[in-house]
Design a protein around this motif. Structure first.
Motif, PDB file in Angstrom:
ATOM      1  N   ASP A 174       0.809  -1.215   0.000  1.00  0.00           N
ATOM      2  CA  ASP A 174       0.000   0.000   0.000  1.00  0.00           C
ATOM      3  C   ASP A 174       0.846   1.272   0.000  1.00  0.00           C
ATOM      4  OD1 ASP A 174      -2.196  -1.592   0.073  1.00  0.00           O
ATOM      5  OD2 ASP A 174      -2.567  -1.380   2.216  1.00  0.00           O
ATOM      6  N   ARG A 175       2.029   1.176   0.609  1.00  0.00           N
ATOM      7  CA  ARG A 175       2.859   2.356   0.733  1.00  0.00           C
ATOM      8  C   ARG A 175       3.805   2.526  -0.438  1.00  0.00           C
ATOM      9  NH1 ARG A 175       0.749   4.905   2.037  1.00  0.00           N
ATOM     10  NH2 ARG A 175       0.225   4.561   4.196  1.00  0.00           N
ATOM     11  N   GLY A 176       4.084   1.437  -1.132  1.00  0.00           N
ATOM     12  CA  GLY A 176       5.025   1.499  -2.246  1.00  0.00           C
ATOM     13  C   GLY A 176       6.387   0.991  -1.834  1.00  0.00           C
ATOM     14  N   ILE A 177       6.762  -0.189  -2.322  1.00  0.00           N
ATOM     15  CA  ILE A 177       8.041  -0.790  -1.941  1.00  0.00           C
ATOM     16  C   ILE A 177       9.200   0.106  -2.362  1.00  0.00           C
ATOM     17  CG2 ILE A 177       9.575  -2.761  -2.345  1.00  0.00           C
ATOM     18  CD1 ILE A 177       7.171  -4.532  -2.468  1.00  0.00           C
ATOM     19  N   ASP A 178       9.082   0.728  -3.536  1.00  0.00           N
ATOM     20  CA  ASP A 178      10.181   1.561  -4.017  1.00  0.00           C
ATOM     21  C   ASP A 178      10.456   2.709  -3.057  1.00  0.00           C
ATOM     22  OD1 ASP A 178      12.005   2.588  -6.248  1.00  0.00           O
ATOM     23  OD2 ASP A 178      10.631   4.268  -5.976  1.00  0.00           O
ATOM     24  N   ALA A 179       9.377   3.346  -2.575  1.00  0.00           N
ATOM     25  CA  ALA A 179       9.561   4.473  -1.660  1.00  0.00           C
ATOM     26  C   ALA A 179      10.184   4.023  -0.351  1.00  0.00           C
ATOM     27  CB  ALA A 179       8.212   5.152  -1.402  1.00  0.00           C
ATOM     28  N   LEU A 180       9.668   2.929   0.209  1.00  0.00           N
ATOM     29  CA  LEU A 180      10.170   2.467   1.502  1.00  0.00           C
ATOM     30  C   LEU A 180      11.600   1.978   1.403  1.00  0.00           C
ATOM     31  CD1 LEU A 180       7.052   0.582   2.864  1.00  0.00           C
ATOM     32  CD2 LEU A 180       8.057   2.646   3.805  1.00  0.00           C
ATOM     33  N   VAL A 181      11.883   1.174   0.380  1.00  0.00           N
ATOM     34  CA  VAL A 181      13.208   0.563   0.280  1.00  0.00           C
ATOM     35  C   VAL A 181      14.263   1.605  -0.076  1.00  0.00           C
ATOM     36  CG1 VAL A 181      14.601  -1.099  -0.981  1.00  0.00           C
ATOM     37  CG2 VAL A 181      12.296  -1.714  -0.266  1.00  0.00           C
ATOM     38  N   ASN A 182      13.981   2.402  -1.091  1.00  0.00           N
ATOM     39  CA  ASN A 182      15.001   3.332  -1.552  1.00  0.00           C
ATOM     40  C   ASN A 182      15.279   4.436  -0.547  1.00  0.00           C
ATOM     41  OD1 ASN A 182      15.440   2.020  -3.970  1.00  0.00           O
ATOM     42  ND2 ASN A 182      13.863   3.140  -5.056  1.00  0.00           N
ATOM     43  N   ASP A 183      14.260   4.851   0.195  1.00  0.00           N
ATOM     44  CA  ASP A 183      14.480   5.941   1.131  1.00  0.00           C
ATOM     45  C   ASP A 183      14.927   5.443   2.502  1.00  0.00           C
ATOM     46  OD1 ASP A 183      14.140   8.131  -0.454  1.00  0.00           O
ATOM     47  OD2 ASP A 183      11.975   8.187  -0.218  1.00  0.00           O
ATOM     48  N   SER A 184      15.023   4.165   2.697  1.00  0.00           N
ATOM     49  CA  SER A 184      15.628   3.666   3.927  1.00  0.00           C
ATOM     50  C   SER A 184      17.111   3.452   3.682  1.00  0.00           C
ATOM     51  CB  SER A 184      14.972   2.365   4.372  1.00  0.00           C
ATOM     52  OG  SER A 184      15.435   1.986   5.639  1.00  0.00           O
ATOM     53  N   LEU A 185      17.736   4.492   3.204  1.00  0.00           N
ATOM     54  CA  LEU A 185      19.160   4.441   2.884  1.00  0.00           C
ATOM     55  C   LEU A 185      20.018   4.339   4.142  1.00  0.00           C
ATOM     56  CD1 LEU A 185      21.168   4.608   0.549  1.00  0.00           C
ATOM     57  CD2 LEU A 185      21.127   7.091   0.764  1.00  0.00           C
ATOM     58  N   VAL A 186      19.433   4.675   5.277  1.00  0.00           N
ATOM     59  CA  VAL A 186      20.182   4.577   6.526  1.00  0.00           C
ATOM     60  C   VAL A 186      20.606   3.136   6.771  1.00  0.00           C
ATOM     61  CG1 VAL A 186      20.044   4.872   9.015  1.00  0.00           C
ATOM     62  CG2 VAL A 186      19.017   6.564   7.507  1.00  0.00           C
ATOM     63  N   GLY A 187      19.671   2.201   6.553  1.00  0.00           N
ATOM     64  CA  GLY A 187      20.007   0.797   6.744  1.00  0.00           C
ATOM     65  C   GLY A 187      21.114   0.340   5.825  1.00  0.00           C
ATOM     66  N   MET A 188      21.083   0.810   4.583  1.00  0.00           N
ATOM     67  CA  MET A 188      22.134   0.443   3.641  1.00  0.00           C
ATOM     68  C   MET A 188      23.474   1.022   4.075  1.00  0.00           C
ATOM     69  SD  MET A 188      22.295   1.299  -0.415  1.00  0.00           S
ATOM     70  CE  MET A 188      23.838   1.974  -0.991  1.00  0.00           C
ATOM     71  N   THR A 189      23.471   2.246   4.580  1.00  0.00           N
ATOM     72  CA  THR A 189      24.716   2.855   5.036  1.00  0.00           C
ATOM     73  C   THR A 189      25.308   2.096   6.214  1.00  0.00           C
ATOM     74  OG1 THR A 189      23.935   5.028   4.303  1.00  0.00           O
ATOM     75  CG2 THR A 189      25.748   4.982   5.888  1.00  0.00           C
ATOM     76  N   LEU A 190      24.453   1.726   7.171  1.00  0.00           N
ATOM     77  CA  LEU A 190      24.933   0.973   8.317  1.00  0.00           C
ATOM     78  C   LEU A 190      25.412  -0.415   7.909  1.00  0.00           C
ATOM     79  CD1 LEU A 190      22.201   2.007  10.908  1.00  0.00           C
ATOM     80  CD2 LEU A 190      24.526   2.881  10.697  1.00  0.00           C
ATOM     81  N   THR A 191      24.746  -1.008   6.914  1.00  0.00           N
ATOM     82  CA  THR A 191      25.188  -2.318   6.424  1.00  0.00           C
ATOM     83  C   THR A 191      26.548  -2.201   5.748  1.00  0.00           C
ATOM     84  OG1 THR A 191      22.895  -3.010   6.117  1.00  0.00           O
ATOM     85  CG2 THR A 191      24.582  -4.271   4.950  1.00  0.00           C
ATOM     86  N   TRP A 192      26.748  -1.126   4.982  1.00  0.00           N
ATOM     87  CA  TRP A 192      28.065  -0.894   4.371  1.00  0.00           C
ATOM     88  C   TRP A 192      29.129  -0.749   5.450  1.00  0.00           C
ATOM     89  CZ3 TRP A 192      29.742  -1.836  -0.239  1.00  0.00           C
ATOM     90  CH2 TRP A 192      28.903  -1.739  -1.343  1.00  0.00           C
ATOM     91  N   GLY A 193      28.785  -0.053   6.531  1.00  0.00           N
ATOM     92  CA  GLY A 193      29.740   0.098   7.620  1.00  0.00           C
ATOM     93  C   GLY A 193      30.089  -1.228   8.260  1.00  0.00           C
ATOM     94  N   ALA A 194      29.075  -2.075   8.485  1.00  0.00           N
ATOM     95  CA  ALA A 194      29.328  -3.406   9.049  1.00  0.00           C
ATOM     96  C   ALA A 194      30.148  -4.252   8.086  1.00  0.00           C
ATOM     97  CB  ALA A 194      28.004  -4.093   9.362  1.00  0.00           C
ATOM     98  N   TYR A 195      29.841  -4.120   6.820  1.00  0.00           N
ATOM     99  CA  TYR A 195      30.588  -4.854   5.806  1.00  0.00           C
ATOM    100  C   TYR A 195      32.052  -4.416   5.782  1.00  0.00           C
ATOM    101  CZ  TYR A 195      32.117  -5.833   0.997  1.00  0.00           C
ATOM    102  OH  TYR A 195      32.827  -6.212  -0.112  1.00  0.00           O
ATOM    103  N   ALA A 196      32.284  -3.107   5.904  1.00  0.00           N
ATOM    104  CA  ALA A 196      33.660  -2.608   5.917  1.00  0.00           C
ATOM    105  C   ALA A 196      34.404  -3.101   7.154  1.00  0.00           C
ATOM    106  CB  ALA A 196      33.660  -1.078   5.866  1.00  0.00           C
ATOM    107  N   ILE A 197      33.714  -3.137   8.309  1.00  0.00           N
ATOM    108  CA  ILE A 197      34.355  -3.635   9.518  1.00  0.00           C
ATOM    109  C   ILE A 197      34.691  -5.110   9.369  1.00  0.00           C
ATOM    110  CG2 ILE A 197      33.948  -4.150  11.966  1.00  0.00           C
ATOM    111  CD1 ILE A 197      32.357  -1.523  12.085  1.00  0.00           C
ATOM    112  N   GLY A 198      33.784  -5.889   8.785  1.00  0.00           N
ATOM    113  CA  GLY A 198      34.072  -7.299   8.536  1.00  0.00           C
ATOM    114  C   GLY A 198      35.256  -7.494   7.617  1.00  0.00           C
ATOM    115  N   LEU A 199      35.348  -6.657   6.574  1.00  0.00           N
ATOM    116  CA  LEU A 199      36.482  -6.751   5.650  1.00  0.00           C
ATOM    117  C   LEU A 199      37.793  -6.376   6.337  1.00  0.00           C
ATOM    118  CD1 LEU A 199      35.045  -5.227   2.344  1.00  0.00           C
ATOM    119  CD2 LEU A 199      35.401  -7.629   2.909  1.00  0.00           C
TER     120      LEU A 199
END
Length: 519
Positions: free
Chosen positions: A405-430
């Motif tokens: 109902d809300r639009g997956i594109d809007a929710l997923v793309n604008d939750s960029l915070v989660g992607m940024t934190l995941t990149w940070g975790a990924y960098a720490i793992g690397l």
């Protein structure tokens, strides 16, 4: 001209209530909007009941009890296996090895050298994760650009290093990852302002709720302790059950199959328990400080219940623990399959089979994409569980309705915070994985004379660093995702809580600020 601004000696005074001369015209009835409560009345300025739909007060029932029993059973099994293997490992003296030892210790399998290495990795993951949280706190708006750019540079640097050292499979993988990270940055750059504002709002909320950091650091410490425990269990399993190992006595049944079986089970238990720890922290914060802030208003208004974090933790760790274990199990199985494919790819690459290595790489990427989608979906399901005390399947259905109902594109793309934190975790793992690789390369342990244990040690190091960082970042993700769930259900509340954020979301995605009907 100057006289225009001077007061008139006979200013115009409108007369109210006196009838106009002549016949009275006939007008339609005047429309008067219904009275609205003033800001601060009701619950935080809005007239909605925050307890609607069993929100914050679910029924006293244990949800998904089967998965709760399975989770407890696997944890008990892990404890039993680890105690047996670690006790034997201690009696055997760890097969030698030590800090920076060069060519010492047993040559058959892993020894204390690896234990100390992975303990260093755990400490590094702990410090790097805490540092990343501090940076996020003080450099909120710049952290997205910094994290994405550093991740790209890190990927490129590791890619170049692997090409120079002729580690072909790793070089190919990180070449693809580096290209994807560059494309992802350029694709998401236009969305960073909205995500930055969203992250700023979450960090402002955490200023008034120190319990957010207490929960985050408690989860991180638990994760670090579990990583240490897992490290000893894995090394002890290698020591005890590897054929021809000094710890493998005549009465023991030692075989490579038993080593693989125990390692797979221990890794499965570690991943599942790690997922549950992080998701319990997420649900605790979503149903505690962040959910209470959204639906009751700031603490200063006096409508927020006392001790919201403690109440949320009690609900999450008792009534909803089975539901969280259910969702965590799905991600754990996908992560385990991805790790097995990674090991198969490394084996094929070492044996000189590029076609098999390429197929394993493609399958690993496909499973990784599915895992990321499920993790993102589950995060919103856990918030539904935290707020309403639903079973996992019901929460998943409501989450899908919210997305649709809300639009997956809007929710997923604008939750960029989660992607940024995941990149940070990924960098720490690397970074942890790279540290382990350099440690093995320059200390030359006897068991890794031919490099046969490089791949599993790197996997363990990456896994420990990744899980530590993901557990800590779950605190921030809880606030971000809770705002999106509240926005989907009651968008007018966000207009009161954070007007600039609401205005930017309404301008970018008008359909997002229309309430989703609950059924």
């Amino acid at each position: 001209m100057s006289g225009w601004n001077s007061p008139s000696p006979h200013p115009y005074q409108p007369v109210y209530g006196a009838p106009a001369p002549g016949p009275a015209p006939v007008y339609a009835d005047t429309y008067a909007p219904p009275p609205q409560p003033a800001y601060g009345q009701g619950y935080g300025g809005d007239s909605k009941d925050p307890y609607a739909g069993e929100r914050f007060k679910p029924k006293k029932r244990i949800n998904d009890p089967i998965f709760l029993i399975l989770f407890v059973a696997q944890l008990v099994g892990f404890i039993i296996i680890s105690v047996i293997t670690i006790s034997k490992f201690g009696n055997a003296g760890g097969l030698g090895g030590g800090v920076g030892s060069d060519g010492t210790g047993g040559k058959i399998t892993l020894n204390y050298h690896t234990v100390i290495l992975l303990l260093f990795i755990t400490g590094a993951g702990l410090v790097l994760s805490a540092l990343y949280l501090v940076l996020t706190r003080f450099f909120t708006r710049a952290i997205m650009h910094i994290t994405l750019i550093l991740s790209i540079l890190l990927n490129i640097g590791i890619c170049v290093y692997y090409w120079i050292t002729k580690y072909w499979s790793g070089a190919i993988i990180f070449t693809v990852i580096a290209l994807l990270s560059v494309l992802a940055y350029w694709g998401y750059r236009a969305r960073i302002p909205l995500a930055s504002l969203l992250l700023q709002v979450v960090m402002d909320v955490t200023k008034h709720h120190p319990s957010v950091y207490f929960v985050a650091f408690t989860a991180l410490i638990l994760q670090a302790a579990l990583s240490v425990w897992y490290t000893f269990a894995v090394i002890a399993t290698y020591v005890r059950y590897t054929p021809n190992s000094p710890s493998c006595t005549a009465g023991d049944s030692c075989s490579s199959a038993k080593v693989v079986g125990f390692i797979v089970y221990e890794t499965f238990s570690f991943l599942w328990t790690s997922q549950v720890i992080g998701n319990v922290a997420l649900a605790t914060l979503a149903g505690g400080p962040f959910g209470s802030w959204y639906y009751f208003g700031p603490r200063e208004q006096g409508m927020m219940p006392a001790h919201p974090t403690l109440s949320s933790f009690v609900r999450t760790s008792t009534l909803s623990l089975g539901s969280i274990a259910f969702g965590s199990l799905i991600v754990t199985l996908l992560e385990l399959v991805k790790m097995l494919l990674n090991m198969a790819r490394n084996s094929a690459n070492a044996d000189g089979h590029p076609v098999e290595a390429c197929l394993a790489l493609c399958a690993e990427c496909f499973i990784g994409c599915i895992e990321s989608a499920v993790e993102y979906f589950n995060r919103y399901a856990y918030i539904e569980i935290a707020l309403y005390g639903k079973p996992y399947i019901s929460a998943a259905k409501d989450t899908w309705r919210l997305f649709k109902d809300r639009g997956i594109d809007a929710l997923v793309n604008d939750s960029l915070v989660g992607m940024t934190l995941t990149w940070g975790a990924y960098a720490i793992g690397l970074l942890c994985s790279l540290f382990a690789y350099l440690y093995l390369r320059y200390t030359h342990p006897s068991y890794n004379a031919d490099g046969q244990y490089t791949a599993p040690v790197l996997v363990f190091a990456f896994l420990i660093g990744l899980q530590c960082s993901l557990t800590l970042s779950s605190a921030i993700e809880a606030g971000v995702s809770t705002i999106f769930v509240g926005l989907g259900e009651d968008p007018q509340v966000l207009a009161i809580r954070a007007p600039p954020l609401f205005a930017m979301i309404a301008q970018t995605y008008p359909q997002v600020v229309q309430g989703v009907p609950r059924v």
